[in-house]
Write an enzyme that holds these catalytic residues in place. Structure first.
Site, PDB file in Angstrom:
ATOM      1  N   ASP A   1      -9.254  -5.038   6.319  1.00 26.64           N
ATOM      2  CA  ASP A   1      -9.658  -5.743   5.101  1.00 26.64           C
ATOM      3  C   ASP A   1     -10.535  -6.946   5.429  1.00 26.64           C
ATOM      4  OD1 ASP A   1      -8.733  -4.360   2.830  1.00 26.64           O
ATOM      5  OD2 ASP A   1      -6.684  -4.973   3.242  1.00 26.64           O
TER       6      ASP A   1
ATOM      7  N   GLU B   1      -6.967 -11.782   5.643  1.00 29.61           N
ATOM      8  CA  GLU B   1      -7.687 -10.552   5.308  1.00 29.61           C
ATOM      9  C   GLU B   1      -9.059 -10.819   4.692  1.00 29.61           C
ATOM     10  OE1 GLU B   1      -4.880  -7.143   4.030  1.00 29.61           O
ATOM     11  OE2 GLU B   1      -4.186  -8.904   2.928  1.00 29.61           O
TER      12      GLU B   1
ATOM     13  N   HIS C   1       0.809  -1.222   0.000  1.00 25.24           N
ATOM     14  CA  HIS C   1       0.000   0.000   0.000  1.00 25.24           C
ATOM     15  C   HIS C   1       0.844   1.275   0.000  1.00 25.24           C
ATOM     16  CE1 HIS C   1      -3.868  -1.948   0.371  1.00 25.24           C
ATOM     17  NE2 HIS C   1      -3.455  -2.648   1.407  1.00 25.24           N
TER      18      HIS C   1
ATOM     19  N   GLN D   1      -1.204 -13.393   5.337  1.00 27.58           N
ATOM     20  CA  GLN D   1      -2.074 -12.408   5.981  1.00 27.58           C
ATOM     21  C   GLN D   1      -3.537 -12.823   5.845  1.00 27.58           C
ATOM     22  OE1 GLN D   1      -1.357  -8.301   4.953  1.00 27.58           O
ATOM     23  NE2 GLN D   1      -2.348  -7.628   6.833  1.00 27.58           N
TER      24      GLN D   1
END
Length: 267
Positions: free
Chosen positions: A177, A151, A47, A149
């Site tokens: 998320d 999410e 990001h 991760q």
């Protein structure tokens, strides 16, 4: 010096490993933050606007400060992962892993054959040949953490099976998320809704006793730390480089205005 052990040693001792995120292109900021005592720095390649050269500079700053350098890659892409590992990353965070199959792909990307598909090009990963390349290749999991991760709600059902994969070092929850993945046209969820909290508890229950690293990424607060330690996390990554700068700048402005207001009233 390899620094993945800065996390694993802390966890093995029954303590919480602490990290912080960076997304600016300045390795000097990273070195300063790491020098404050964090066990690891999460270098955000997903990001942020940083490129490969920036990531390598961040990894150098982490090593200089004695912290583990963990890179969140933009995607579950073996080409990207290969290059970053060869820069000497102590670990990889693979975002948005939504299934057992995607977890297998992540594990394959971080391991050499026959366990995986990583290509040979160690370079900085073994300090340009100064360190023992054979030891690095033979025991990749000792030097590199492969963290998926969490999410998306779809992956919750697969967590017990993913935890059994030998090439996966651990998991890290991305609360925002994950919450958004529960949204429907009829309803938008927040991280504090009971249904979301129930899912977070399920994640903790699924990963308890697996022997894998279990962490969370978010903003530092007393509630955040208490809630997630209750769920059993053994590492946390909190706040970004920009948080410290904005917080410091706001503090200067607030202090200045408070003193100036006092002076004005005195006159």
């Amino acid at each position: 010096m390899y620094n993945a052990h800065k996390i694993t040693d802390k966890v093995a001792a029954g303590k919480l490993a602490l990290g912080s995120h960076v997304g600016f292109d300045s390795p000097f900021v990273t070195e300063m933050i790491a020098g404050c005592g964090f066990d690891f720095i999460w270098i955000d390649g997903e990001h942020s606007a940083i490129d490969r050269k920036d990531i390598q500079n961040h990894l150098m700053a982490c090593r200089a400060a004695g912290a583990a350098g963990i890179v969140r890659v933009p995607w579950n892409d073996p080409v990207i992962i290969k290059a970053i590992l060869d820069m000497g990353a102590d670990g990889i965070v693979v975002p948005m892993v939504c299934s057992l199959e995607e977890a297998k792909q992540a594990a394959a990307a971080t391991h050499y054959p026959p366990a995986g598909i990583r290509g040979m090009g160690t370079r900085r990963a073994v300090n340009y040949g100064i360190w023992d390349k054979n030891a690095y290749v033979a025991d990749t999991d000792k030097y590199i953490l492969t963290i998926v991760q969490i999410e998306h709600i779809d992956v919750v059902k697969d967590l017990p099976e993913i935890a059994k994969l030998p090439g996966i070092s651990g998991f890290v929850v991305g609360p925002n998320d994950f919450t958004m993945s529960m949204n429907t046209p009829e309803r938008t969820y927040t991280v504090n809704d009971p249904e979301v909290l129930e899912q977070f508890d399920k994640i903790g229950e699924a990963l308890a006793g697996t022997g894998k690293l279990f962490g969370v990424s978010g903003a530092c607060s007393e509630k955040f730390i208490r809630d997630w330690t209750r769920r059993g996390v053994n590492f946390m990554c909190m706040n970004f480089d920009f948080n410290y700068i904005v917080s410091g700048a706001k503090n200067v402005m607030q202090t200045s205005h408070t003193i100036l207001d006092q002076l004005e009233r005195a006159y």
